[in-house]
Design an enzyme around this catalytic site. Structure first.
Site, PDB file in Angstrom:
ATOM      1  N   ASP A   7      29.496  51.689  17.974  1.00 32.08           N
ATOM      2  CA  ASP A   7      29.147  53.115  18.044  1.00 32.08           C
ATOM      3  C   ASP A   7      28.161  53.432  16.898  1.00 32.08           C
ATOM      4  OD1 ASP A   7      29.425  56.008  18.370  1.00 32.08           O
ATOM      5  OD2 ASP A   7      30.739  55.902  16.614  1.00 32.08           O
ATOM      6  N   ASP A   9      27.087  57.075  15.342  1.00 30.08           N
ATOM      7  CA  ASP A   9      27.442  58.117  14.360  1.00 30.08           C
ATOM      8  C   ASP A   9      28.884  57.972  13.882  1.00 30.08           C
ATOM      9  OD1 ASP A   9      25.046  60.090  14.290  1.00 30.08           O
ATOM     10  OD2 ASP A   9      25.321  59.559  16.391  1.00 30.08           O
ATOM     11  N   THR A  41      26.637  54.842  22.383  1.00 30.10           N
ATOM     12  CA  THR A  41      26.559  56.115  21.663  1.00 30.10           C
ATOM     13  C   THR A  41      26.580  57.307  22.606  1.00 30.10           C
ATOM     14  OG1 THR A  41      25.142  57.391  20.155  1.00 30.10           O
ATOM     15  CG2 THR A  41      24.008  55.930  21.665  1.00 30.10           C
ATOM     16  N   LYS A 213      31.780  54.952  27.907  1.00 28.16           N
ATOM     17  CA  LYS A 213      31.307  53.781  27.170  1.00 28.16           C
ATOM     18  C   LYS A 213      31.992  52.524  27.714  1.00 28.16           C
ATOM     19  CE  LYS A 213      30.188  55.995  22.724  1.00 28.16           C
ATOM     20  NZ  LYS A 213      30.310  55.874  21.254  1.00 28.16           N
ATOM     21  N   ASP A 236      34.742  55.420  16.115  1.00 24.70           N
ATOM     22  CA  ASP A 236      35.487  56.396  15.303  1.00 24.70           C
ATOM     23  C   ASP A 236      35.937  57.645  16.047  1.00 24.70           C
ATOM     24  OD1 ASP A 236      32.837  57.500  15.543  1.00 24.70           O
ATOM     25  OD2 ASP A 236      33.374  58.867  13.928  1.00 24.70           O
ATOM     26  N   ASN A 239      35.284  59.392  22.238  1.00 28.37           N
ATOM     27  CA  ASN A 239      34.423  58.763  23.248  1.00 28.37           C
ATOM     28  C   ASN A 239      34.363  57.236  23.092  1.00 28.37           C
ATOM     29  OD1 ASN A 239      32.925  58.884  20.873  1.00 28.37           O
ATOM     30  ND2 ASN A 239      31.008  59.417  21.880  1.00 28.37           N
TER      31      ASN A 239
END
Ligand code: CA
Length: 288
Positions: A7, A9, A41, A213, A236, A239
């Protein structure tokens, strides 16, 4: 062959909005050993690609929470658009009537009403009256990140948008007002064929129920002939849980919420301590 999925961000990107050298080296190291490295992402493809390019990384990109997949040459391998017509139209109409800031992710850009930034500034001014300075700092960082995306296209409103026939991958709603966020989630959480996910504490995102995802990763692995039974994913947020479920080795960042951490098999460090590099080396070590 094996896949490492990361991922962006809150995971690969630190709080200074940078990808540190240790993480870049870990990715290149894995690539040199024959691992396929994939970014997954919530960001739009063109935005994510620009971030990777700045860091000399060339990777597969699962974008818009799984609604798109692109290879390194920029070819589109999969799109999972939202249902067209009145469903998306009604969502945008409701958001405008209730004064929400929102973004519509399409192939050619991120469409957003021209008055949207004013809404966010007003919300932030209200929050300033009763939030701590630390909390306001967090909000300001989130705002600059949100508005710092690549590919914005202003529109007057949804009627403007629907004059053209565009595929929509994702509608992102962003608000600093907790109650307003709850009202929006309540309104949209049970729409048939749509799913609602979160990639930050201030947003919710709507997309096709088949776009995730995890689903995109399964699709890509099949296409590349790679077994996910020996693959890793690190993330984190909410998603990321769909991809935690389809790989053998899932890692949560320590900056992830507790309920997200519980969904992963392993923990790594946080996004300011090169948690990605740490997870990659742990995974590579295990598979020697
Ligand atoms: Ca994230």
């Amino acid at each position: 062959m094996s896949i490492i999925t990361i991922d962006l961000d809150g995971t690969l990107i630190n709080d200074q909005h940078k990808i540190c050298d240790e993480n870049i080296q870990a990715i290149q190291n894995a690539q040199n050993q024959g691992y396929e490295v994939v970014i997954a992402t919530g960001r739009a493809y063109f935005d994510a690609k620009e971030i990777l390019k700045k860091n000399n990384l060339s990777l597969y990109i699962i974008g818009a929470n799984g609604a798109t997949i692109h290879n390194m040459a920029g070819e589109n391998l999969l799109t999972v658009p939202m249902p067209t017509g009145h469903v998306t139209r009604n969502i945008m109409q409701w958001l405008e009537e209730h004064q929400y800031y929102y973004e519509v992710f399409c192939e050619d850009g991120i469409y957003t009403p021209s008055y949207g930034r004013e809404i966010l500034n007003t919300e932030l001014a209200q929050e300033r009256q009763f939030r701590t300075a630390d909390r306001i700092d967090v909000m300001e960082v989130a705002l600059s990140k949100q508005l710092g995306q690549i590919g914005f296209r202003q529109m007057h409103g949804y009627q403007d948008f629907f004059a053209n026939d565009k595929k929509i991958f994702n509608i992102l709603v962003f608000t600093f007002d907790e109650e307003k966020k709850k009202r929006g989630i309540k309104k949209f959480k049970n729409i048939p064929n749509l799913t609602l996910v979160h990639s930050s504490p201030f947003n919710f995102e709507l997309e096709h129920v088949d776009a995730s995802k995890g689903n995109a990763l399964v699709y890509l692995a099949k296409k590349l002939g790679i077994d996910l039974e020996r693959s890793m994913a690190v993330g984190d947020s909410g998603n990321d849980v769909s991809m935690f479920k389809v790989v053998s080795d899932s890692f949560a960042m320590t900056n992830a919420d507790g309920d997200i951490q519980k969904q992963a098999k392993y923990m790594t460090k946080n996004n300011n301590e090169q948690g990605v590099a740490h997870a990659i080396y742990q995974f590579l070590g295990k598979n020697k």
